[in-house]
Write a protein that holds these residues in place. Structure first.
Motif, PDB file in Angstrom:
ATOM      1  N   LEU A  34      41.207  39.051  33.031  1.00  0.00           N
ATOM      2  CA  LEU A  34      40.507  39.097  34.310  1.00  0.00           C
ATOM      3  C   LEU A  34      39.457  37.988  34.400  1.00  0.00           C
ATOM      4  O   LEU A  34      39.280  37.372  35.460  1.00  0.00           O
ATOM      5  N   GLU A  35      38.751  37.743  33.307  1.00  0.00           N
ATOM      6  CA  GLU A  35      37.756  36.665  33.301  1.00  0.00           C
ATOM      7  C   GLU A  35      38.417  35.295  33.425  1.00  0.00           C
ATOM      8  O   GLU A  35      37.909  34.412  34.129  1.00  0.00           O
ATOM      9  N   LEU A  38      39.361  34.811  36.950  1.00  0.00           N
ATOM     10  CA  LEU A  38      38.172  34.475  37.748  1.00  0.00           C
ATOM     11  C   LEU A  38      37.792  33.009  37.579  1.00  0.00           C
ATOM     12  O   LEU A  38      37.480  32.317  38.562  1.00  0.00           O
ATOM     13  N   TYR A  60      31.325  35.909  45.363  1.00  0.00           N
ATOM     14  CA  TYR A  60      32.531  36.439  44.724  1.00  0.00           C
ATOM     15  C   TYR A  60      32.368  36.493  43.210  1.00  0.00           C
ATOM     16  O   TYR A  60      32.760  37.479  42.567  1.00  0.00           O
ATOM     17  N   GLN A  64      32.625  39.942  41.072  1.00  0.00           N
ATOM     18  CA  GLN A  64      33.684  40.065  40.067  1.00  0.00           C
ATOM     19  C   GLN A  64      33.110  40.195  38.662  1.00  0.00           C
ATOM     20  O   GLN A  64      33.673  40.904  37.818  1.00  0.00           O
ATOM     21  N   GLY A  67      32.164  43.805  38.329  1.00  0.00           N
ATOM     22  CA  GLY A  67      33.355  44.630  38.085  1.00  0.00           C
ATOM     23  C   GLY A  67      33.892  44.449  36.670  1.00  0.00           C
ATOM     24  O   GLY A  67      34.258  45.428  36.006  1.00  0.00           O
ATOM     25  N   SER A  68      33.932  43.216  36.196  1.00  0.00           N
ATOM     26  CA  SER A  68      34.403  42.964  34.835  1.00  0.00           C
ATOM     27  C   SER A  68      33.455  43.567  33.806  1.00  0.00           C
ATOM     28  O   SER A  68      33.884  44.066  32.754  1.00  0.00           O
ATOM     29  N   LYS A 106      36.458  45.272  42.335  1.00  0.00           N
ATOM     30  CA  LYS A 106      37.108  43.959  42.303  1.00  0.00           C
ATOM     31  C   LYS A 106      38.117  43.811  43.434  1.00  0.00           C
ATOM     32  O   LYS A 106      38.324  42.707  43.943  1.00  0.00           O
ATOM     33  N   GLN A 135      45.057  38.218  44.114  1.00  0.00           N
ATOM     34  CA  GLN A 135      43.922  38.793  43.389  1.00  0.00           C
ATOM     35  C   GLN A 135      43.919  40.319  43.377  1.00  0.00           C
ATOM     36  O   GLN A 135      43.117  40.930  42.681  1.00  0.00           O
ATOM     37  N   PRO A 139      44.400  44.384  39.401  1.00  0.00           N
ATOM     38  CA  PRO A 139      43.713  45.677  39.549  1.00  0.00           C
ATOM     39  C   PRO A 139      44.625  46.791  40.048  1.00  0.00           C
ATOM     40  O   PRO A 139      44.533  47.934  39.573  1.00  0.00           O
TER      41      PRO A 139
END
Length: 342
Positions: A34-35, A38, A60, A64, A67-68, A106, A135, A139
């Motif tokens: 996920l990182e 991003l 954003y 994010q 959320g991460s 996210k 995106q 998720p």
């Protein structure tokens, strides 16, 4: 002018991050993917270097990152309680709650939607297209695979997304804001379908993905700028307004267009499982959003030209092709689903 090596590099990083999250067998790998996703998407958001893009990119990034961080905290809590990072379907209640809220944040599911309209308001059309389509994939997959919503939780999130997305899009003067609230409505359908089975969720997402690409590519080709409000699309020639109108109606789920197939599949699945209240909530939210779809579509097609002029438009072949694509796509989807049912 587009710098293709730059765009290609960060697009590859974006996709690579998603693939790592898909294929990982533990939460640390999911978080890392996920990182990486991003880090690949933010440069594409601020590619032009304009102030409004940088502002949206910063918003954003912060959302994010939050959320991460919630996902990482949940993974650390799981490791503390169970002694491993392995992904399990029924972990500790607190850990799963924090991670679920991080994924919902996210995606922009209401009531965690507050960042989505303001972020989309400053981005280019291509960045917006990636934001509302690709995106959401990771998720959504994680929510389907490893989290089980109670009926109360599912109704709560779907109700908020349907009502806020439907009401928020009314009286909007910005196309980006309208599409942002439309995305929130569709998130309620995606969230509900993710708790049924993978086929239903996949059908709805593919339909939404295809229609969204058509809308954003049309807007990108016409270079509808940030300062140009909904009234700007009325300056297009008639054939382009007709195409945009038909695609918007398909996004709203008007039969027999392609968008109706996704909603029909979800509704049939919900009703077969006895989720009548949830189906009603989704229909109610779609009716609210359908209001601004219809207002925009009717105004674009009938507001500036007579019916006689519409019939003799030289570029009407484009309109015919869009209608054929939507009808043919809807027919093919219905046929494939019928075969799968038997």
């Amino acid at each position: 002018m587009i710098n293709f090596p730059f765009v290609s590099l960060f697009s590859f990083i974006l996709v690579l991050g998603s693939v790592i999250s898909f294929s990982s067998s533990h939460w640390m790998g999911v978080w890392f993917g996920l990182e990486l996703n991003l880090m690949g998407f933010v440069p594409l958001m601020i590619y032009s270097g304009k102030s409004h893009e940088v502002e949206s990119g910063l918003k954003y990034f912060l959302i994010q990152a939050l959320g991460s961080g919630m996902i990482l905290f949940g993974g650390l809590f799981l490791f503390h309680c169970l002694g491993n990072w392995e992904i399990i379907g029924d972990g500790v209640m607190m850990e799963h709650g924090v991670m679920m809220f991080g994924l919902l944040l996210k995606m922009g599911v209401a009531p965690f939607h507050f960042w989505l309209p303001s972020v989309m308001a400053g981005l280019s059309w291509m960045a917006n297209m990636i934001l509302v389509t690709w995106q959401k994939v990771v998720p959504l997959f994680l929510l389907y695979s490893f989290f089980s919503f109670s009926m109360v939780e599912l109704i709560f999130f779907c109700l908020f997304s349907s009502v806020i997305g439907g009401v928020g899009g009314m009286n909007q003067t910005s196309i980006r804001a309208l599409l942002a609230y439309s995305s929130i409505v569709h998130l309620s359908w995606l969230l509900a379908s993710s708790q049924i089975n993978l086929v239903v969720c996949g059908v709805y997402f593919v339909v939404y993905f295809v229609i969204s690409i058509m809308i954003f590519f049309l807007l990108w080709s016409k270079e509808v700028g940030l300062g140009q409000q909904i009234g700007g699309v009325f300056m297009w020639d008639l054939s382009q307004r007709q195409i945009f109108c038909l695609v918007m109606l398909s996004l709203g789920g008007v039969p027999p267009f392609l968008g109706f197939i996704g909603k029909w599949v979800v509704l049939v699945s919900l009703l077969s499982l006895g989720y009548y209240l949830l189906a009603f909530i989704l229909i109610f939210g779609s009716l609210l959003s359908f209001y601004y779809y219809l207002v925009l579509s009717f105004s674009m097609v009938m507001g500036f030209m007579s019916w006689k002029d519409m019939m003799i438009e030289k570029k009407s072949m484009l309109v015919v092709l869009v209608v054929f694509f939507n009808l043919f796509g809807g027919g093919v989807m219905f046929w494939l689903l019928s075969l799968m049912a038997y």
